[in-house]
Design a protein around this motif. Structure first.
Motif, mmCIF file in Angstrom:
data_model
loop_
_atom_site.group_PDB
_atom_site.id
_atom_site.type_symbol
_atom_site.label_atom_id
_atom_site.label_comp_id
_atom_site.label_asym_id
_atom_site.label_seq_id
_atom_site.Cartn_x
_atom_site.Cartn_y
_atom_site.Cartn_z
ATOM 1 N N THR A 95 15.912 6.224 -19.238
ATOM 2 C CA THR A 95 14.504 5.967 -18.276
ATOM 3 C C THR A 95 14.388 5.012 -19.234
ATOM 4 O O THR A 95 13.271 4.224 -18.692
ATOM 5 C CB THR A 95 14.441 6.509 -17.477
ATOM 6 O OG1 THR A 95 15.381 7.719 -16.177
ATOM 7 C CG2 THR A 95 13.178 6.263 -16.750
ATOM 8 N N ILE A 145 12.336 1.832 -18.808
ATOM 9 C CA ILE A 145 11.051 0.990 -18.693
ATOM 10 C C ILE A 145 10.774 0.085 -19.767
ATOM 11 O O ILE A 145 9.888 0.168 -19.759
ATOM 12 C CB ILE A 145 10.437 2.038 -17.980
ATOM 13 C CG1 ILE A 145 10.319 2.413 -18.911
ATOM 14 C CG2 ILE A 145 10.578 2.747 -16.830
ATOM 15 C CD1 ILE A 145 8.903 4.359 -18.634
ATOM 16 N N HIS A 149 9.209 9.296 -13.992
ATOM 17 C CA HIS A 149 10.025 7.859 -13.819
ATOM 18 C C HIS A 149 11.496 8.491 -14.100
ATOM 19 O O HIS A 149 12.056 7.752 -13.789
ATOM 20 C CB HIS A 149 9.723 7.371 -14.876
ATOM 21 C CG HIS A 149 7.740 6.383 -15.080
ATOM 22 N ND1 HIS A 149 7.206 6.569 -16.358
ATOM 23 C CD2 HIS A 149 8.059 5.537 -14.158
ATOM 24 C CE1 HIS A 149 6.217 5.774 -15.489
ATOM 25 N NE2 HIS A 149 6.811 5.189 -14.799
ATOM 26 N N ARG A 176 12.850 10.184 -10.343
ATOM 27 C CA ARG A 176 13.054 8.946 -9.372
ATOM 28 C C ARG A 176 13.941 8.270 -9.190
ATOM 29 O O ARG A 176 13.534 7.360 -8.589
ATOM 30 C CB ARG A 176 11.839 9.086 -8.616
ATOM 31 C CG ARG A 176 10.136 10.216 -9.000
ATOM 32 C CD ARG A 176 9.299 9.759 -8.161
ATOM 33 N NE ARG A 176 8.232 10.668 -7.539
ATOM 34 C CZ ARG A 176 7.233 10.733 -6.680
ATOM 35 N NH1 ARG A 176 6.928 9.408 -6.319
ATOM 36 N NH2 ARG A 176 6.799 11.965 -6.612
ATOM 37 N N MET A 177 13.928 8.282 -10.563
ATOM 38 C CA MET A 177 15.679 7.568 -11.201
ATOM 39 C C MET A 177 16.344 7.526 -10.150
ATOM 40 O O MET A 177 16.885 8.416 -9.706
ATOM 41 C CB MET A 177 16.365 7.203 -12.134
ATOM 42 C CG MET A 177 16.764 6.648 -12.579
ATOM 43 S SD MET A 177 16.258 4.950 -12.119
ATOM 44 C CE MET A 177 15.070 4.242 -13.683
ATOM 45 N N GLN A 209 18.760 2.349 -8.726
ATOM 46 C CA GLN A 209 17.728 1.762 -9.438
ATOM 47 C C GLN A 209 18.530 1.370 -11.051
ATOM 48 O O GLN A 209 18.286 0.546 -11.393
ATOM 49 C CB GLN A 209 16.996 2.506 -9.194
ATOM 50 C CG GLN A 209 15.624 1.570 -10.442
ATOM 51 C CD GLN A 209 15.234 0.533 -9.673
ATOM 52 O OE1 GLN A 209 14.699 0.800 -8.548
ATOM 53 N NE2 GLN A 209 14.767 -0.535 -10.752
ATOM 54 N N SER A 252 13.507 -6.608 -12.007
ATOM 55 C CA SER A 252 13.905 -4.959 -11.773
ATOM 56 C C SER A 252 13.236 -3.802 -12.431
ATOM 57 O O SER A 252 12.588 -2.717 -11.817
ATOM 58 C CB SER A 252 15.286 -4.634 -11.420
ATOM 59 O OG SER A 252 15.265 -5.866 -10.230
ATOM 60 N N ARG A 253 13.054 -4.019 -13.641
ATOM 61 C CA ARG A 253 13.116 -2.742 -14.337
ATOM 62 C C ARG A 253 11.405 -3.109 -14.902
ATOM 63 O O ARG A 253 10.837 -1.708 -15.005
ATOM 64 C CB ARG A 253 13.839 -3.133 -15.831
ATOM 65 C CG ARG A 253 15.304 -2.748 -15.915
ATOM 66 C CD ARG A 253 15.391 -3.711 -16.980
ATOM 67 N NE ARG A 253 15.661 -2.523 -18.444
ATOM 68 C CZ ARG A 253 15.964 -2.933 -19.393
ATOM 69 N NH1 ARG A 253 17.052 -4.479 -19.376
ATOM 70 N NH2 ARG A 253 15.701 -2.307 -20.110
ATOM 71 N N TYR A 294 10.039 -1.355 -11.085
ATOM 72 C CA TYR A 294 10.296 0.508 -11.586
ATOM 73 C C TYR A 294 9.181 0.553 -12.568
ATOM 74 O O TYR A 294 8.662 1.727 -11.805
ATOM 75 C CB TYR A 294 11.278 0.567 -11.983
ATOM 76 C CG TYR A 294 11.919 2.050 -12.207
ATOM 77 C CD1 TYR A 294 12.240 2.246 -10.632
ATOM 78 C CD2 TYR A 294 11.766 2.470 -13.125
ATOM 79 C CE1 TYR A 294 12.331 3.890 -10.343
ATOM 80 C CE2 TYR A 294 11.783 3.974 -13.246
ATOM 81 C CZ TYR A 294 12.304 4.604 -11.706
ATOM 82 O OH TYR A 294 12.710 5.943 -11.502
ATOM 83 N N MET A 351 6.041 2.871 -10.192
ATOM 84 C CA MET A 351 6.440 4.798 -10.806
ATOM 85 C C MET A 351 5.160 4.957 -11.315
ATOM 86 O O MET A 351 4.841 6.174 -11.379
ATOM 87 C CB MET A 351 8.002 5.102 -11.083
ATOM 88 C CG MET A 351 9.172 4.531 -9.936
ATOM 89 S SD MET A 351 8.704 6.078 -8.703
ATOM 90 C CE MET A 351 10.052 5.313 -7.311
ATOM 91 N N ARG A 390 17.522 9.794 -5.507
ATOM 92 C CA ARG A 390 16.625 10.219 -7.233
ATOM 93 C C ARG A 390 17.365 11.376 -7.475
ATOM 94 O O ARG A 390 18.696 11.950 -6.940
ATOM 95 C CB ARG A 390 15.761 10.652 -6.604
ATOM 96 C CG ARG A 390 15.106 11.766 -5.441
ATOM 97 C CD ARG A 390 13.490 12.030 -5.303
ATOM 98 N NE ARG A 390 13.147 12.769 -6.561
ATOM 99 C CZ ARG A 390 11.747 13.048 -6.562
ATOM 100 N NH1 ARG A 390 10.672 12.603 -5.621
ATOM 101 N NH2 ARG A 390 11.151 13.861 -7.703
#
Length: 364
Positions: A41, A45, A59, A62-63, A67, A75-76, A79, A83, A94
């Motif tokens: 994650t 991000i 982060h 909720r990944m 996703q 998209s990244r 997110y 978040m 999630r």
């Protein structure tokens, strides 16, 4: 900001097993699925030191697989932005529920990645802030780039450990790896003040060698080896003259531990001897209260009528963080000791409170 290329989180876990080998302190915090997903994650991000992006536990919590599959930069970045808000949505599928926030934050990040120099923490972020405060160190993040495999991964992981793990952590991991490397050959043990002993290959004889060559000279005044056994042959070595002098029959195969040491000159106890019973635990079988009492009964029944203070019982492990230690420590006898090959200068005492002076200050 250019976002890092990604590999699946499952591959990241496989790499964590290489980066943090057996013997690494608190290894369990560093190689679990949750840690791999945290690293994934953070890279997803772009939370790498110097990038300006920071990871928060939410982060990771909720990944989702859906996703994670969206790996285009838009998209990244979206997110990360969504978040990081105070009222971030809770997506379907999630990875973790909210009540797993504390183990992720405390065990994976604060007790795992941060103290092992794999992650940095940003200062000045209020506790209640939804803003992220963690980022992977760039050198650590580089170990998860696509295409890094095999010997190259091993070499870069070793170089990272040399640069970023403490000397104590490096030494501990090296000792455990050295023990594992003897698995295919017979093991020669040099007894203090006596002959060498040849043991078959395996994890138990590896620990036995360390008990005799490292533990004995470190913690005994004038050590001798009276008995050594192993699972393949219960009597590969016994010192018959020493056994006769002690007046203890060393032939109770089911009772005696793996090693019996004798301190002929225990410091501070002039004119006495100290019997040291050491059980080697590569899988199971620690010295329990029942076992300790049986050993004390054995020496009390000898012609010399040894008293409890003439004996010490020790359980020896390869590593404090290994599975055998974690599974059996709760069964260790009170008034016994635990010793770890990977931390040879340290000794754990299980104080039973029998002394009249049992205040904490008196034990320091």
């Amino acid at each position: 900001m250019t976002l890092p290329a990604l590999v699946p989180w499952q591959e990241m876990r496989a790499r964590l097993l290489v980066i943090f080998p057996e013997g690494t302190p608190d290894r369990g915090f560093l190689i679990r699925d949750m840690t791999a997903r945290t690293v994934f994650t953070a890279l997803y991000i772009g939370a790498v030191a110097g990038s300006g992006a920071w990871l928060a536990p939410r982060h990771v919590l909720r990944m989702s697989d859906a996703q994670a599959a969206r790996q285009d930069d838009d998209s990244r970045r979206a997110y990360l932005d969504i978040m990081s808000k105070a009222k971030a949505p809770s997506p379907a599928g999630r990875w973790y529920a909210e009540n797993t926030r504390e183990p992720l934050r405390d065990e994976v990040i604060r007790q795992g990645l941060v103290p092992f120099n794999a992650m940095v923490e940003r200062e000045g972020v209020p506790t209640t802030s939804p803003a992220g405060r963690y980022a992977l160190r760039a050198e650590f993040a580089a170990l998860f780039r696509p295409g890094l495999t095999g010997a190259q991964l091993d070499a870069e992981a070793a170089a990272w450990r040399r640069a970023h793990l403490s000397a104590a952590a490096l030494a501990r991991a090296a000792l455990v790896r050295a023990g594992a490397s003897t698995a295919g050959a017979n093991i020669t043990v040099q007894g203090p003040g006596g002959p060498s002993i040849v043991l078959p290959p395996g994890p138990s004889p590896t620990i036995t060698k360390a008990v005799i060559e490292v533990f004995a000279p470190a913690f005994l005044g004038n050590p001798r080896v009276a008995w050594v056994s192993d699972s393949a042959n219960k009597r590969p070595f016994r010192d018959a003259p020493l056994e006769t002098a002690l007046g203890i029959p060393l032939d109770a195969a089911d009772l005696l531990p793996d090693v019996v040491l004798v301190d002929l000159d225990p410091p501070g106890r002039h004119g006495e001897v100290l019997l040291v019973f050491v059980e080697v635990v590569a899988s199971d079988g620690p010295v329990t209260d029942q076992r300790r009492n049986a050993l004390l009964d054995l020496i009390a029944a000898s012609p010399r009528r040894y008293r409890p203070e003439h004996a010490a019982v020790v359980t020896a492990y390869m590593d404090r963080g290994g599975d055998p230690a974690r599974r059996t420590m709760s069964r260790l006898a009170w008034r016994s000791f635990a010793w770890f090959v990977s931390e040879p200068d340290e000794l754990v005492q299980l104080h039973d409170g029998s002394s009249a002076n049992r205040k904490l200050a008196a034990l320091l």
